[in-house]
Design an enzyme around this catalytic site. Structure first.
Site, PDB file in Angstrom:
ATOM      1  N   ASP A 102      11.656  -9.304  -2.337  1.00 12.83           N
ATOM      2  CA  ASP A 102      10.929  -8.148  -1.813  1.00 12.83           C
ATOM      3  C   ASP A 102      11.523  -7.794  -0.449  1.00 12.83           C
ATOM      4  OD1 ASP A 102       8.877  -6.318  -1.150  1.00 12.83           O
ATOM      5  OD2 ASP A 102       7.407  -7.510  -2.262  1.00 12.83           O
ATOM      6  N   ASP A 204      10.104  -2.241  -0.332  1.00 11.39           N
ATOM      7  CA  ASP A 204       8.810  -1.852   0.215  1.00 11.39           C
ATOM      8  C   ASP A 204       8.850  -0.425   0.779  1.00 11.39           C
ATOM      9  OD1 ASP A 204       6.137  -2.930   0.936  1.00 11.39           O
ATOM     10  OD2 ASP A 204       6.776  -2.543   2.991  1.00 11.39           O
ATOM     11  N   GLU A 259       9.182   0.835  -4.204  1.00  8.72           N
ATOM     12  CA  GLU A 259       7.760   1.160  -4.169  1.00  8.72           C
ATOM     13  C   GLU A 259       7.677   2.640  -3.818  1.00  8.72           C
ATOM     14  OE1 GLU A 259       3.653  -0.416  -2.110  1.00  8.72           O
ATOM     15  OE2 GLU A 259       5.408  -0.138  -0.868  1.00  8.72           O
ATOM     16  N   HIS A 332      -0.443  -6.937  -5.887  1.00  9.87           N
ATOM     17  CA  HIS A 332      -1.101  -7.570  -4.733  1.00  9.87           C
ATOM     18  C   HIS A 332      -1.821  -6.567  -3.837  1.00  9.87           C
ATOM     19  CE1 HIS A 332       2.646  -5.953  -3.406  1.00  9.87           C
ATOM     20  NE2 HIS A 332       2.269  -6.075  -2.159  1.00  9.87           N
ATOM     21  N   ASP A 333      -1.656  -5.278  -4.082  1.00  7.91           N
ATOM     22  CA  ASP A 333      -2.297  -4.256  -3.251  1.00  7.91           C
ATOM     23  C   ASP A 333      -3.509  -3.622  -3.914  1.00  7.91           C
ATOM     24  OD1 ASP A 333      -0.561  -4.518  -1.123  1.00  7.91           O
ATOM     25  OD2 ASP A 333       0.854  -3.049  -1.922  1.00  7.91           O
TER      26      ASP A 333
END
Ligand code: NOJ
Length: 559
Positions: A102, A204, A259, A332-333
């Site tokens: 990531d 990200d 993302e 995870h968000d």
């Protein structure tokens, strides 16, 4: 299959996302770590997934659980050492598993050496690594921009009397991508990890890398309240991404998944179209906003299947134009998949399986978030002190600032907080769910006594074994990857039904997203036989009608 689809491993692969902090602790400090993952590689392999995406593992003071990197070439102390990493990678390769790391290129930690230098003086060589601006004449911040994790995107620094930009927390200063040296630093970091043998990156907040240097204030004319829309797609973004492709991606057999907050399907093609030479894939958030207030993440709202299907159809269409999609229902968000899109009470078993069937039959690369393979659910925490996430605390401040009531805010968290998906993996009904011998860094979901991996392992009817059968079905049937996609009942409020076709073969996936039995009528049902279903006794078509039980899902194909 459309003539235009070019085959690639990263289209065929199934991705398993691991939040390392919560996967498996190996040293009793209550925090998951790399050795914990090493110890579980055989389990991961047994799932039938082929690629692992790890949330950030780089050195970090953990203001935002690793999304604040203080050294891009070293491992977070909580997670272990570079030797552990090398062993993990070797263990993965030995099992034929690929690895995505990531990358967090939009911002670093304020504890990164670059920022420590940058804030020292206006003529420090690292000054331009970040965005610094003087106050306005009245001393206020350079713009009125709202930050994701703070009231303002600007933080005043006494030392030099200027503000620095942070779209996220004050400890996440934005890197200045206008500066070619910064870009070079990030490309070098990428090459450092690719040279070690990883297979690519999840990137990200990719669309935020280029800023609008006119620094316009947010006004009702240019700002609809959605931060993603405002910060995405800056003027030099595609130039930067093309450069990233030239400098990095073109030199490796690797992949990338950006993302993609704030991106429409039309814009997506500018990132991933083959001739664009930018990135490989991205994931968007349009469906993720369906069940929450788009202007205030904490407030849940009712979602509709018809809207969900319409979003999917618009995104699927980009495949015909040379793009490729990703399919995900949580990470995870966001809260847990089965609690959002399924029924995590009466039909948890059936609906979790249905959602896996959905993910693994899309014309897209599927991303499965750890724990979803056993149907883990949201928590039921009513006390703000049980939460750990900075988004919660910032959200509460903003809520109160706008006159909101704290108890109401807290009552929404079990539906919308990110911590719902960050609780430890439930390995067994033993102490701390088998996650740690110590005190877990965040609470474990109380339901681990009956939702856990151990109890599902030998149960043929478990969600876990259903998931394994679905990954196998996808791996063995190209039609599920590349076959054409057509929604055959777009306006049905309860049933999602679509065909996948390849040559003479037609498969039909029909799923009842509701608590009531309901019927589908379609000419596509004729002469179809059952391939797989999520009930012990699956529905089969009667002529051109199919009766589905609550949350029943079936795959049919032509005889
Ligand atoms: C998106 C990440 O997924 C999220 O967890 C993080 O807080 C922000 N970007 C900031 O890096």
């Amino acid at each position: 299959m459309s003539q235009s689809i070019e085959k690639a491993w990263w289209k065929e692969t199934i991705v398993y996302q691991i939040y390392p902090r919560s996967f498996q602790d190996s040293n009793g400090d209550g925090i998951g770590d790399l050795r914990g993952i090493i110890n579980r590689l055989d389990y991961i392999k047994s799932l039938g997934v082929e690629t692992i995406w790890l949330n950030p593992i780089f050195k970090s003071p953990n203001d935002d659980n690793g999304y604040d990197v203080s050294d891009y070439r070293d491992i977070m102390d909580d997670f272990g050492t570079m030797q552990d990493f090398d062993e993990l990678l070797a263990g993965m390769k030995a099992r034929g598993l690929r690895l995505l790391l990531d990358l967090v290129p939009n911002h670093s930690s304020d504890e990164h050496k670059w920022f420590q230098e940058s804030r020292k003086s206006k003529d420090n060589p690292y000054r331009d690594y970040y965005y610094w601006k003087p106050p306005r004449e009245d001393g206020s911040a350079p713009t009125n921009w709202v930050s994701y994790f703070a009231p303002s995107t600007w933080e005043y620094d006494d030392k030099t009397g200027e503000y620095y930009l942070h779209l996220f927390s004050v400890k996440q200063p934005d890197l200045n991508w206008e500066n070619p040296t910064v870009r070079r630093e990030i490309y070098d970091v990428m090459k450092f990890w690719l040279d070690k043998g990883i297979d690519g990156f999840r990137i990200d907040v990719l669309p935020f890398l280029s800023k609008n240097l006119n620094w316009p204030d947010q006004t009702p004319e240019n700002f609809d309240g959605n931060l993603g829309h405002f910060y995405a797609n800056g003027p030099r973004l595609h130039e930067f991404l093309h450069e990233m492709h030239e400098e990095v991606f073109s030199k490796y057999d690797c992949t990338s998944v950006g993302e993609g907050p704030g991106i429409s399907p039309e814009q997506a093609l500018l990132y991933i179209g083959k001739d664009r030479e930018e990135i490989h894939t991205l994931y968007h958030f349009e469906h993720m906003d369906l069940d929450r207030d788009p202007f205030n993440w904490v407030k849940p709202k009712k979602w509709s299947l018809v809207e969900f299907k319409a979003i999917n159809a618009r995104w699927d269409a980009i495949v015909e134009k040379g793009g490729w999609n990703t399919a995900f229902l949580g990470n995870h968000d966001f809260p847990r998949m089965v609690s959002r899109w399924g029924n995590d009470k009466q039909y948890r078993n059936e609906s979790a399986k249905l959602l896996h069937m959905y993910l693994l039959t899309q014309r897209a690369t599927p991303y499965i978030y750890f724990g979803d393979e056993i149907g883990m659910t949201n928590v039921d925490w009513q006390d703000i002190n049980q939460y750990d996430d900075l988004q919660v605390f910032d959200g509460l401040n903003k809520w109160k600032e706008a006159g909101g009531d704290e108890a109401e805010f807290v009552s929404y968290l079990p539906f919308t907080s990110r911590d719902n998906a960050r609780t430890p993996f439930q390995w067994s009904k033993g102490e701390n769910a088998g996650f740690t011998d110590g005190k877990p860094w965040i609470g474990i979901n109380e339901n681990y006594s009956y939702i856990n991996k151990e109890s599902q392992e030998d149960d043929e009817q478990s969600i876990l074994n259903f998931f394994r059968k679905m990954t196998r079905l996808r791996r063995e049937n190209e039609i599920l990857v590349y076959g054409d996609y057509q929604d055959i009942a777009p306006s049905d409020p309860a049933i999602y039904a679509y065909t996948r076709t390849l040559g003479k073969e037609e498969w039909l996936i029909a799923m009842n997203f509701s608590d009531l039995a309901t019927s589908l009528g379609s000419g596509h049902l004729e002469n179809k036989k059952l391939v797989f279903g999520n009930y012990p006794e699956s529905a089969t078509p009667d002529g051109n009608a199919l009766r589905l039980q609550p949350w029943e899902a079936v795959i049919l194909k032509n005889e």
